[in-house]
Design an enzyme around this catalytic site. Structure first.
Site, PDB file in Angstrom:
ATOM      1  N   SER A   1     -62.377 -23.170  -0.348  1.00  0.00           N
ATOM      2  CA  SER A   1     -62.328 -22.077  -1.330  1.00  0.00           C
ATOM      3  C   SER A   1     -61.865 -22.602  -2.675  1.00  0.00           C
ATOM      4  CB  SER A   1     -61.365 -20.985  -0.854  1.00  0.00           C
ATOM      5  OG  SER A   1     -61.152 -20.042  -1.884  1.00  0.00           O
ATOM      6  N   HIS A   2     -62.189 -21.872  -3.737  1.00  0.00           N
ATOM      7  CA  HIS A   2     -61.647 -22.183  -5.058  1.00  0.00           C
ATOM      8  C   HIS A   2     -60.136 -21.988  -5.078  1.00  0.00           C
ATOM      9  CE1 HIS A   2     -65.719 -22.202  -6.412  1.00  0.00           C
ATOM     10  NE2 HIS A   2     -65.370 -22.366  -7.665  1.00  0.00           N
ATOM     11  N   SER A   3     -59.659 -21.147  -4.171  1.00  0.00           N
ATOM     12  CA  SER A   3     -58.251 -20.781  -4.175  1.00  0.00           C
ATOM     13  C   SER A   3     -57.558 -21.310  -2.923  1.00  0.00           C
ATOM     14  CB  SER A   3     -58.152 -19.251  -4.216  1.00  0.00           C
ATOM     15  OG  SER A   3     -56.930 -18.824  -3.674  1.00  0.00           O
TER      16      SER A   3
END
Lengths: 230, 214
Positions: free
Chosen positions: A11-13
């Site tokens: 994920s980007h996060s």
């Protein structure tokens, strides 16, 4: 017995990756789930290094299914695959699936002994679960004429929850026919779990296709046999 | 005239400078239709490339140097442009092989392989409002210039002009790839940041070649 298929969440996060991992592990404690969220510096973005080392960490010998969120997560994961040799790459699949639902469905399928193919399919069919009847449709006249339908009662203690549902999907997936259980796609783990059917519920299985009769008979037998829980 | 390793290092130096100089502008373009980090991401990537280039051996081939650019961008950019540009530089490096010098046809081969790498990775087509809209006209113009007998620097100059025009041509388009595709018609009127940065990189290659040729 082969070790379970590993799961890598990209994920980007970092928080999304770790949160999805936590949710997946709750349903699948023995599966190796690895989170690769955020950049090397801890910002929003994707990290080639985290993904590459994550693939290695998730690989327990039976393969790795990767779940990704937005654009660069997929592109970076694909690039990481390009850097593997052919034998390694053959055991890694990027699933086209929603990241949270896909991770949970994949983890459950892996926990219940699914192959790399089964786990990928479980992730891929984890769509549209906000509406468990999303794929309900009217059968055409030809389909109605060729359809096979049988009902049975759930006799096993846990009803159609995670493990029995995974078992059901694995059997349903072996048939070519289109199969529905209580109106939802019988090959979608999360949709079946979304029905939330407890012990004592009636299930209705409808199949259309070349092996419809065999499919319905096999699945009814599985339900009546209590999924091996009895 | 042909281009060698000194051209590659001059190209990368120019790119580091131009990306740093345009960092805010690229991120502002990205803020209009994306997530607003394109300038910072590229600046981080090329700053890392600059550090890596300090350790580049004097006898490195252009291909080896471009491969180092590729792996560094892939590891450090942190956005979609990392794998996209990284794959472009990687495929470009592979097209050059071990050749110490690059002629006009070699420049065309380099740009073509780079563009094909972006397409392979991003699956975009011309008109999707992506960096392909800078790369594809650059490849076409480079091919025409080489066929007309231009020098390597002349080929790159033609490619740079076409890439810049291509970046500008993304303004009226609706995006069909990446985060901007979520915006639908609201992306109209905004230049694609990836096309703009690719045009800057190709322009830096042309400027470095002009300086190298003298």
């Amino acid at each position: 017995m082969a070790s379970p298929v590993g799961i890598l969440i990209v994920s980007h996060s970092a928080k999304i990756a770790e949160g999805a991992l936590e949710l997946a592990k709750q349903m699948a404690p023995s599966v190796t789930v690895v989170a690769a969220g955020g950049t090397d510096g801890g910002a929003l973005g994707t990290s080639f290094e985290k993904i590459s080392s994550g693939i290695t960490a998730a690989q327990q010998g039976s393969g790795v299914v990767i779940l990704c969120d937005l654009g660069s997560a997929i592109l970076t994961a694909e690039t990481a695959l390009d850097f593997l040799d052919d034998a390694e790459r053959a055991l890694v699949v990027i699933a086209d699936a929603p990241i949270v639902e896909g991770a949970v469905a994949a983890a459950v399928a892996s926990e219940t002994g699914g192959s790399l193919h089964d786990v990928t399919a479980a992730a891929r069919t984890a769509t549209g679960i906000a509406d468990p009847h999303a794929d309900e449709r009217s059968l055409s006249r030809a389909e109605v004429q060729g359809a096979v339908e049988r009902s049975a009662t759930l006799v096993n203690p846990s009803g159609l929850h995670a493990r029995p549902a995974a078992e059901f999907v694995k059997h349903a997936g072996a048939f070519e026919s289109t199969i529905q259980i209580n109106g939802v796609d019988a090959k979608s783990l999360l949709r079946i779990m979304g029905l939330g059917l407890p012990k004592g519920s009636t299930v209705s299985i409808v199949a259309t296709g070349p092996d419809a009769a065999e499919a319905v008979d096999a699945l009814i037998e599985l339900v009546e046999g209590g999924f091996g829980e009895l | 005239m042909s281009l060698g390793i000194s051209w590659v290092t001059a190209w990368i130096d120019d790119t580091v400078e131009v990306v740093s100089h345009n960092r805010t502008r690229l991120s502002e373009l990205d803020r209009e239709i994306g997530d607003g980090d394109h300038g910072e991401n590229l600046d981080r990537g090329f700053s890392a490339v600059k550090v890596k280039f300090d350790t580049l051996p004097d006898d490195a081939t252009p291909g080896a140097a471009l491969k180092l650019v590729a792996t560094t961008l892939i590891s450090t950019v942190g956005g979609a442009s990392g794998p996209l540009l990284g794959t472009a530089f990687l495929k470009g490096a592979q097209a050059l092989g071990d050749a110490p010098e690059i002629n006009a046809d070699g420049v065309v081969a380099l740009l073509t392989a780079a563009r094909d790498g972006v397409v392979l990775r991003g699956k975009a087509e011309p008109g999707d409002k992506t960096m392909i809209d800078a790369w594809t006209p650059a490849v076409d113009a480079a091919g025409e210039a080489a066929a007309a007998g231009a020098s390597p620097a002349g080929v790159l100059r033609a490619a740079a002009a076409a890439a810049s025009a291509g970046a500008e041509s993304t303004e009226p388009l609706v995006a069909r790839k990446g985060r901007a595709s979520y915006l639908g018609e609201r992306a109209i009127g905004h230049r694609d940041p990836g096309a703009e940065s690719s045009a800057l990189i190709i322009t830096a290659a042309a400027d470095a070649a002009a300086a190298t040729e003298g």
